[in-house]
Design a protein around this motif. Structure first.
Motif, mmCIF file in Angstrom:
data_model
loop_
_atom_site.group_PDB
_atom_site.id
_atom_site.type_symbol
_atom_site.label_atom_id
_atom_site.label_comp_id
_atom_site.label_asym_id
_atom_site.label_seq_id
_atom_site.Cartn_x
_atom_site.Cartn_y
_atom_site.Cartn_z
ATOM 1 N N GLN A 86 0.829 -1.202 0.000
ATOM 2 C CA GLN A 86 0.000 0.000 0.000
ATOM 3 C C GLN A 86 0.867 1.257 0.000
ATOM 4 O OE1 GLN A 86 -3.338 0.009 -0.138
ATOM 5 N NE2 GLN A 86 -3.523 2.233 -0.101
ATOM 6 N N ALA A 87 1.954 1.243 0.789
ATOM 7 C CA ALA A 87 2.845 2.403 0.845
ATOM 8 C C ALA A 87 3.506 2.653 -0.502
ATOM 9 C CB ALA A 87 3.906 2.191 1.929
ATOM 10 N N LEU A 88 3.902 1.587 -1.188
ATOM 11 C CA LEU A 88 4.493 1.742 -2.521
ATOM 12 C C LEU A 88 3.499 2.364 -3.490
ATOM 13 C CD1 LEU A 88 6.396 -1.667 -2.863
ATOM 14 C CD2 LEU A 88 7.419 0.600 -2.590
ATOM 15 N N TYR A 89 2.252 1.961 -3.387
ATOM 16 C CA TYR A 89 1.214 2.491 -4.281
ATOM 17 C C TYR A 89 0.973 3.977 -4.018
ATOM 18 C CZ TYR A 89 -3.491 3.320 -6.098
ATOM 19 O OH TYR A 89 -4.573 3.837 -6.732
ATOM 20 N N GLU A 90 0.932 4.374 -2.733
ATOM 21 C CA GLU A 90 0.598 5.748 -2.385
ATOM 22 C C GLU A 90 1.744 6.721 -2.657
ATOM 23 O OE1 GLU A 90 -0.709 5.623 1.643
ATOM 24 O OE2 GLU A 90 -2.695 4.838 1.129
ATOM 25 N N THR A 91 2.989 6.210 -2.694
ATOM 26 C CA THR A 91 4.134 7.092 -2.912
ATOM 27 C C THR A 91 4.671 6.985 -4.335
ATOM 28 O OG1 THR A 91 5.647 5.367 -2.091
ATOM 29 C CG2 THR A 91 4.809 6.960 -0.490
ATOM 30 N N ARG A 92 3.885 6.414 -5.226
ATOM 31 C CA ARG A 92 4.341 6.232 -6.606
ATOM 32 C C ARG A 92 4.576 7.590 -7.270
ATOM 33 N NH1 ARG A 92 -0.855 6.307 -6.032
ATOM 34 N NH2 ARG A 92 -2.292 7.055 -7.625
ATOM 35 N N SER B 208 -5.969 -0.892 -10.592
ATOM 36 C CA SER B 208 -5.573 -2.267 -10.900
ATOM 37 C C SER B 208 -4.147 -2.559 -10.449
ATOM 38 C CB SER B 208 -5.706 -2.532 -12.399
ATOM 39 O OG SER B 208 -4.860 -1.650 -13.136
ATOM 40 N N ASP B 209 -3.322 -1.505 -10.342
ATOM 41 C CA ASP B 209 -1.938 -1.713 -9.909
ATOM 42 C C ASP B 209 -1.874 -2.173 -8.458
ATOM 43 O OD1 ASP B 209 -0.753 -0.937 -12.374
ATOM 44 O OD2 ASP B 209 -1.144 1.150 -11.860
ATOM 45 N N ILE B 210 -2.658 -1.538 -7.572
ATOM 46 C CA ILE B 210 -2.645 -1.946 -6.174
ATOM 47 C C ILE B 210 -3.272 -3.324 -6.021
ATOM 48 C CG2 ILE B 210 -4.829 -0.771 -5.655
ATOM 49 C CD1 ILE B 210 -1.798 -1.328 -3.304
ATOM 50 N N VAL B 211 -4.259 -3.653 -6.861
ATOM 51 C CA VAL B 211 -4.839 -4.998 -6.835
ATOM 52 C C VAL B 211 -3.774 -6.028 -7.192
ATOM 53 C CG1 VAL B 211 -6.534 -6.525 -7.906
ATOM 54 C CG2 VAL B 211 -7.162 -4.166 -7.328
ATOM 55 N N ALA B 212 -2.944 -5.694 -8.189
ATOM 56 C CA ALA B 212 -1.871 -6.608 -8.593
ATOM 57 C C ALA B 212 -0.828 -6.751 -7.485
ATOM 58 C CB ALA B 212 -1.218 -6.099 -9.875
ATOM 59 N N LEU B 213 -0.517 -5.634 -6.802
ATOM 60 C CA LEU B 213 0.440 -5.696 -5.695
ATOM 61 C C LEU B 213 -0.076 -6.602 -4.579
ATOM 62 C CD1 LEU B 213 1.612 -1.964 -5.436
ATOM 63 C CD2 LEU B 213 3.020 -3.934 -6.063
ATOM 64 N N ARG B 214 -1.349 -6.464 -4.243
ATOM 65 C CA ARG B 214 -1.921 -7.308 -3.196
ATOM 66 C C ARG B 214 -1.918 -8.777 -3.614
ATOM 67 N NH1 ARG B 214 -6.939 -3.295 -2.809
ATOM 68 N NH2 ARG B 214 -5.999 -1.608 -1.602
ATOM 69 N N ALA B 215 -2.218 -9.024 -4.892
ATOM 70 C CA ALA B 215 -2.206 -10.406 -5.379
ATOM 71 C C ALA B 215 -0.811 -11.004 -5.266
ATOM 72 C CB ALA B 215 -2.700 -10.451 -6.824
ATOM 73 N N ASN B 216 0.221 -10.197 -5.522
ATOM 74 C CA ASN B 216 1.597 -10.679 -5.399
ATOM 75 C C ASN B 216 1.945 -10.996 -3.945
ATOM 76 O OD1 ASN B 216 2.175 -10.533 -8.143
ATOM 77 N ND2 ASN B 216 2.890 -8.405 -8.019
ATOM 78 N N VAL B 217 1.415 -10.201 -3.015
ATOM 79 C CA VAL B 217 1.660 -10.470 -1.596
ATOM 80 C C VAL B 217 1.051 -11.818 -1.204
ATOM 81 C CG1 VAL B 217 1.113 -9.738 0.758
ATOM 82 C CG2 VAL B 217 1.864 -8.062 -0.932
ATOM 83 N N LEU B 218 -0.185 -12.056 -1.623
ATOM 84 C CA LEU B 218 -0.830 -13.334 -1.316
ATOM 85 C C LEU B 218 -0.077 -14.493 -1.964
ATOM 86 C CD1 LEU B 218 -4.635 -12.431 -1.614
ATOM 87 C CD2 LEU B 218 -3.157 -12.412 0.411
ATOM 88 N N CYS C 143 -1.633 15.175 17.730
ATOM 89 C CA CYS C 143 -1.261 13.774 17.573
ATOM 90 C C CYS C 143 -0.696 13.544 16.179
ATOM 91 C CB CYS C 143 -2.466 12.863 17.817
ATOM 92 S SG CYS C 143 -3.809 13.106 16.622
ATOM 93 N N ASP C 144 -0.013 12.416 16.011
ATOM 94 C CA ASP C 144 0.456 11.950 14.712
ATOM 95 C C ASP C 144 -0.429 10.785 14.278
ATOM 96 O OD1 ASP C 144 2.582 13.760 14.668
ATOM 97 O OD2 ASP C 144 3.857 12.395 15.801
ATOM 98 N N THR C 145 -0.812 10.742 13.012
ATOM 99 C CA THR C 145 -1.704 9.699 12.519
ATOM 100 C C THR C 145 -1.032 8.885 11.418
ATOM 101 O OG1 THR C 145 -2.706 11.213 10.904
ATOM 102 C CG2 THR C 145 -3.762 11.047 13.062
ATOM 103 N N LYS C 146 -1.317 7.587 11.434
ATOM 104 C CA LYS C 146 -0.819 6.680 10.398
ATOM 105 C C LYS C 146 -1.934 5.708 10.027
ATOM 106 C CE LYS C 146 2.105 4.567 7.700
ATOM 107 N NZ LYS C 146 2.633 5.228 6.487
ATOM 108 N N PHE C 147 -2.452 5.815 8.795
ATOM 109 C CA PHE C 147 -3.515 4.926 8.329
ATOM 110 C C PHE C 147 -2.898 3.686 7.686
ATOM 111 C CE2 PHE C 147 -5.709 8.952 8.535
ATOM 112 C CZ PHE C 147 -6.996 8.617 8.938
ATOM 113 N N ILE C 148 -3.478 2.534 7.998
ATOM 114 C CA ILE C 148 -3.118 1.283 7.331
ATOM 115 C C ILE C 148 -4.418 0.719 6.772
ATOM 116 C CG2 ILE C 148 -2.026 -0.974 7.567
ATOM 117 C CD1 ILE C 148 -0.524 0.076 9.972
#
Length: 292
Positions: free
Chosen positions: A48-54, A61-71, A168-173
């Motif tokens: 997800q971080a790679l997708y958001e900082t591209r 579809s790119d993030i879907v492909a990244l998730r599929a590679n993780v699985l 505060c500092d926030t970090k979404f996952i």
């Protein structure tokens, strides 16, 4: 006798281990262990971080492909992953523990790569942090873990006209869905009047909610409020979606108490005599009269 004692001890330990094993809760077939879940969730966060900082144009579809590679890396099908997520979403206590470990792991990874948390803002010489609860909390969309409340009674150091700032500092996952963290602060004054401040955050960074009390200069009697992670609803069923990764880490919480200097008192109005004396008398003509 010594041999018999060792034999009895071994039998007792074996029986105790058997009882402990039989009492331990077992996972359904096909459900990942908590450690396996943590490993997959960590890799999904990296994707997800790679997708958001591209730095290049890409599509969903790119993030879907990244998730599929993780699985694929973990030897999982989408159905197997969904089954595990469905199980842990129904066992929120276990999922919450996994998320806490995950946030700590992400934090360590950021520091190892030379990063750091967002610095706090607004601290000055005459500012004190009066936050007494945990400075780090984690919210996820499954109730009751989507809301965290606080209630603070100011101490004797508070004075009329003091300002306060919740930071505060926030970090979404998030695997998908709309990100929204609401931060609400409700301040009750000594005259029982109430002031409510609120901000919504939908990105990683720094959140601030501030009360500016310098004008009215009221005395603060109570400070309460809550952090709430918004829930995503399915557009068709209007039911909360529950099988995707959505959480927010709230770190370095501070409630900054800032003393303010009261304005100088107004200058006194001049008296009537002062007003009269301030006007110069009319000029008289002192020229000598002409001689006959």
């Amino acid at each position: 006798m010594k041999r018999l004692f060792h034999t009895l001890t071994l039998c007792m330990l074996t029986a105790l281990l058997s009882v402990m094993t039989s009492c331990a809760p077992s996972l359904p077939a096909g459900v990942l262990s908590s450690k396996e879940m943590e490993d997959v969730l960590f890799d999904l966060h990296i994707a997800q971080a790679l997708y958001e900082t591209r730095e290049f144009h890409s599509s969903e579809s790119d993030i879907v492909a990244l998730r599929a590679n993780v699985l694929k890396k973990h030897g999982l099908t989408q159905q197997e992953w969904d089954n595990s997520m469905s199980y842990y979403c129904q066992h929120a206590d276990d999922l919450h523990k996994i998320y806490l470990n995950l946030v700590d792991r992400v934090e360590r990874n950021v520091i190892a790569l030379g990063g750091k948390s967002e610095g706090m803002q607004g601290e000055e010489a005459d500012t004190a942090n009066v936050w007494k609860s945990s400075p780090d909390i984690l919210l996820m969309q499954q109730p009751p873990y989507n809301v965290w409340s606080y209630d603070i009674t100011p101490d004797s150091t508070f004075q009329d006209g003091d300002n306060i700032s919740l930071q505060c500092d926030t970090k979404f996952i998030f695997q998908d869905g709309y990100k929204t963290l609401s931060i609400i602060m409700v301040v009750t004054f000594s005259n029982d009047s109430i002031s409510t401040m609120m901000t919504n955050i939908n990105h990683d960074g720094h959140g601030i909610v501030t009360l500016n009390n310098e004008k009215d200069r009221l005395h603060i009697k109570n400070i309460k409020g809550f952090f709430m992670l918004g829930r995503n609803l399915d557009a068709v069923t209007t039911k909360p979606t529950s099988t995707t990764l959505r959480l927010v880490s709230i770190r370095n919480i501070k409630l900054l108490h800032l003393h303010t200097t009261p304005p100088p008192p107004p200058a006194p109005e001049p008296t009537d005599s002062a007003k009269t004396d301030s006007v110069p008398p009319p000029q008289q003509d002192n020229k000598p009269s002409p001689q006959p």
